[in-house]
Design a protein around this motif. Structure first.
Motif, short mmCIF file in Angstrom:
data_model
loop_
_atom_site.label_atom_id
_atom_site.label_comp_id
_atom_site.label_asym_id
_atom_site.label_seq_id
_atom_site.Cartn_x
_atom_site.Cartn_y
_atom_site.Cartn_z
N GLN A 166 0.82 -1.21 0.00
CA GLN A 166 0.00 0.00 0.00
C GLN A 166 0.86 1.26 0.00
O GLN A 166 0.62 2.17 -0.77
CB GLN A 166 -0.92 0.01 1.22
N SER A 167 1.85 1.30 0.87
CA SER A 167 2.72 2.47 0.93
C SER A 167 3.99 2.09 1.68
O SER A 167 4.09 1.01 2.24
CB SER A 167 2.02 3.65 1.63
N ILE A 193 0.27 7.59 10.41
CA ILE A 193 -0.07 8.33 11.62
C ILE A 193 -1.58 8.53 11.63
O ILE A 193 -2.16 8.99 10.64
CB ILE A 193 0.64 9.69 11.68
N ALA A 194 -2.22 8.17 12.74
CA ALA A 194 -3.67 8.29 12.85
C ALA A 194 -4.02 9.07 14.11
O ALA A 194 -3.38 8.90 15.15
CB ALA A 194 -4.31 6.90 12.89
N CYS A 195 -5.03 9.92 14.02
CA CYS A 195 -5.53 10.67 15.17
C CYS A 195 -6.70 9.89 15.76
O CYS A 195 -7.71 9.65 15.08
CB CYS A 195 -5.97 12.07 14.75
N ALA A 196 -6.59 9.50 17.03
CA ALA A 196 -7.64 8.73 17.68
C ALA A 196 -8.86 9.57 17.99
O ALA A 196 -9.95 9.02 18.22
CB ALA A 196 -7.10 8.12 18.97
N SER A 197 -8.72 10.90 17.96
CA SER A 197 -9.84 11.77 18.31
C SER A 197 -10.74 12.05 17.12
O SER A 197 -11.96 11.95 17.21
CB SER A 197 -9.32 13.08 18.90
N MET A 250 3.61 8.50 6.38
CA MET A 250 4.91 9.17 6.45
C MET A 250 5.62 9.14 5.10
O MET A 250 6.56 9.89 4.89
CB MET A 250 5.78 8.52 7.51
N ALA A 251 5.17 8.28 4.19
CA ALA A 251 5.79 8.23 2.87
C ALA A 251 5.64 9.54 2.13
O ALA A 251 6.45 9.89 1.27
CB ALA A 251 5.18 7.09 2.05
#
Length: 688
Positions: free
Chosen positions: A235-236, A241-245, A252-253
């Motif tokens: 995929q990459s 990086i994911a925001c849980a909110s 980051m690629a």
């Protein structure tokens, strides 16, 4: 680097107290709490000099630390009444030229050998370091956050490698089963690998929160929780990086490469983590760099071989001793009272019995003499050439009559050896270096681009103190042995004139120009690349040195990585005579030095056989004919020809030019492409 119990040849590394740290090595536990050990690892002096000096990142088993700047070494040194120093006027003068006249001395690393295994001597000494990077990722739930969100533990007094940061109450990955109690466990955390740096040497944390929200704020939370997940293959590249909110995600690629750099902050914040300080906006655009990248830190060092001092150098050394031991204020106060200065010097352990009043007065005048103006220093710095450090060594080796008369206090003992009848006639002299002492000093470091010379662009040399004007710099003393070979200067000059007009040499010149413009982008505007290309004789000596190192490693008892080279190869100028020689040596930081296996190879019969074997092996490479005919052509910019890992490359600890400027075709007659054949210096040799 080792992370186990500190040995006599290693220096402990301990963490500093910082605003975001949780440990203070000077008072590392509150009353009634479990003691946290400040020592987090250890490293050899050579690795702290060339690999993990101030500003570099040491990757420990549980986290990473950065050796601090020299300002933070003060509390460590204050634990001793007397601060040791290394007095070598020739090297101190070079350090002052680059860093300013305020530099008084070279200091060894804060370390003290133990008299016994269970002894605590020197346990209060060590290299101060800060935790960096200070963003961590939980290995149990992928939580990504700053250092204060994690807990530090290291309660074992003899196992600094067990030090780690953990994420308490880690929920783990996935959802708990319906009706099951929430999972709570303590998972180890590891440093987040992504950092920002610039060509001015600044280094900063990657702005993960801004990145995942594409430069904005999270619409759901002021301080959102982040996750760092590994990307699925196909995929990459890199992490997600994911925001849980708010659920925002970003790979980051996207931050990699030239296009990715345009998506990063426009200006660097000017952060120096090793100093705990900011320079402010530096104007350079930051670039993404990984924590373990090889171009994160390049040491700028200078080294000399200590030689018997002349009378003038002895007087200079006395002045340095007075400056370091008594201090400028005391010398000013009592400078006109010779007896007082003599008594103060004797009280500090300076040998004064052989010093006349006239010599002492000269030394005092030298200490009190005004320093050169900044304009004069900058002018001398611009004209400085690293070869100047090698010229006195070359000249000394040209005077064998001085060898038996040299004082042993210099640590240098050399012997002129007889040439074996079968030794190649183009090798004119052999000198056994029975004992030697080498002093190495750190001037600073750079990031992204390694500087061709320390004086190329002084603004890119990252400072070691907050003021940028250190009064001392770290240094090491290594003792060892070696073998010096000198080629026939007249034959070298004749051969060199033939090489300069060949197509192969033109190809190397063009490749060097391309490489210089690309690699030294910040210095190319001010420096002519042709002035930095070593002469053909250097390529010859460098290639010969590498093939000898590979051959010697099989006979001397030392590994190839323990052998290093010192090349004396330059053409004549009005300031210095021509040189064509090489020194292969091995050194160690132990006071006893090395064991004599290398210098034993200078015996006539052994050297004759070794030289013949090395040249025969150099004729053939397992990568031939590709290796033997390799020539850089536009747009290629590599700085070697017929040389590779199979035949000529050496380890980074051995080579002074990072395996550049090598070509076996300069050494021997090899098959070459049409129009690119050149006369090998040693002609034709039968292969093994």
């Amino acid at each position: 680097m080792t992370d186990t119990v500190t040995t006599e040849s290693e220096l402990p590394v301990e963490m500093l107290h910082d605003a975001s740290d949780v440990l203070d090595p000077l008072a590392d536990a509150e009353e009634g709490l479990v003691k946290n050990r400040a020592k987090v690892g250890s490293a050899r002096p050579s690795s702290l000099l060339y690999t993990y000096g101030p500003g570099a990142i040491m990757d420990l088993p549980g986290f990473a630390v950065m050796p601090a700047g020299l300002d933070d070494w003060g509390p460590i040194w204050k634990r001793r009444e007397h601060i040791p120093s290394i007095l070598e006027p020739r090297l101190v003068s070079v350090v002052r030229l680059h860093l300013g006249p305020q530099v008084d001395a070279l200091r060894p690393y804060p370390w003290q050998p133990k008299q016994g295994v269970m002894s605590k001597e020197g346990s209060d000494l060590g290299i101060p370091a800060r935790v960096f990077p200070q963003w961590f990722r939980c290995t149990g739930c992928d939580y990504l956050g700053p250092l204060p969100r994690f807990s530090y533990t290291n309660t074992h007094p003899f196992r600094p490698d067990l030090a780690q940061f953990t994420h308490k109450s880690c929920p783990g990955r996935g959802r708990p089963r319906p009706g099951a109690a929430p999972r709570k466990r303590e998972s180890p955390a590891v440093p987040a690998q992504h950092l920002l740096t610039c060509t001015n040497g600044h280094l900063d944390e990657f702005p993960y929160t801004l990145w995942v929200h594409r430069g904005g704020k999270c619409p759901k939370a002021e301080l959102p929780d982040l996750k760092m997940r590994d990307a699925n293959v196909g995929q990459s590249v890199g992490s997600i990086i994911a925001c849980a909110s708010c659920g925002a995600t970003r790979g980051m690629a996207e931050a990699q490469g030239t296009i990715g750099r345009e998506k990063l902050p426009e200006q660097c914040r000017g952060r120096h983590p090793h100093l705990g300080a900011f320079d402010g906006d530096c104007g350079a655009r930051p670039a993404l760099i990984m924590m373990g990248a090889s171009n994160l830190w390049f040491a700028s060092t200078q080294s000399i071989i200590v030689m018997p001092r002349t009378e003038a150098e002895e007087k200079k050394a006395l002045a340095d001793k007075l400056r370091v031991e008594l201090g400028l204020d005391q010398v000013k106060q009592f400078g006109d009272q010779i007896a007082v200065i003599r008594a103060l010097a004797a009280a500090k352990g300076i040998e004064m019995s052989s010093v006349t009043d006239g010599d002492l007065s000269t030394a005092i005048a030298d200490v009190l003499a005004p320093a050169d103006s900044e304009e004069d220093r900058q002018e001398m710095l611009a004209a400085w050439d690293p070869v100047e450090l090698l010229v006195p060594e070359w000249r000394y080796l040209q005077k064998p009559a001085l060898f038996p008369q040299q004082p042993n206090s210099s640590g240098l003992m050399v012997t002129e050896m007889q040439r074996a009848p079968g030794l190649h006639p183009k090798v004119s002299r052999v000198v056994a270096v029975n004992q030697m002492k080498k002093v190495n000093a750190v001037l600073g470091f750079t990031r992204l681009d390694e500087m061709d010379r320390v004086n190329d662009l002084a603004s890119r040399l990252v400072k070691l103190t907050r003021s940028g004007k250190p009064t001392w710099v770290p240094a090491t003393e290594d003792r060892g042995e070696g073998v010096f070979l000198q080629l026939d200067l007249d034959v070298v000059a004749e051969w060199e004139n033939k090489i300069r007009g060949t197509r192969l040499w033109d190809a190397h010149q063009d490749a060097h120009r391309r490489n210089f413009q690309r690699r030294f982008s910040e210095t190319a505007k001010q420096v002519d690349p042709d002035t930095r290309l070593p002469a053909p004789r250097y390529w010859l000596l460098h290639t010969l040195s590498h093939v000898l190192i590979r051959e010697m490693a099989m006979s001397c008892g030392y590994g190839a990585a323990s052998l290093s080279e010192r090349i004396y190869g330059w053409t004549a100028t009005p300031q210095r005579e021509a040189a064509a020689g090489l020194l292969i040596c091995t050194t160690a930081s132990d006071s006893e030095g090395t064991l004599g296996g290398l210098v034993a190879l200078s015996e006539p019969v052994r050297l004759n056989n070794l030289m013949a074997s090395a040249l025969r092996r150099a004729v053939r490479c397992s990568s031939d004919p590709v290796c033997a005919t390799r020539t850089p052509r536009d747009p290629e910019d590599f700085l070697h020809g017929a040389a590779c890992h199979c035949c000529s490359f050496a380890s980074e600890t051995s080579c002074e030019k990072a395996n550049r400027f090598l070509d076996r075709r300069f050494l021997l007659d090899l098959p070459a492409a049409s129009g690119e054949s050149v006369p090998g210096f040693f002609g034709s040799v039968d292969a093994v």
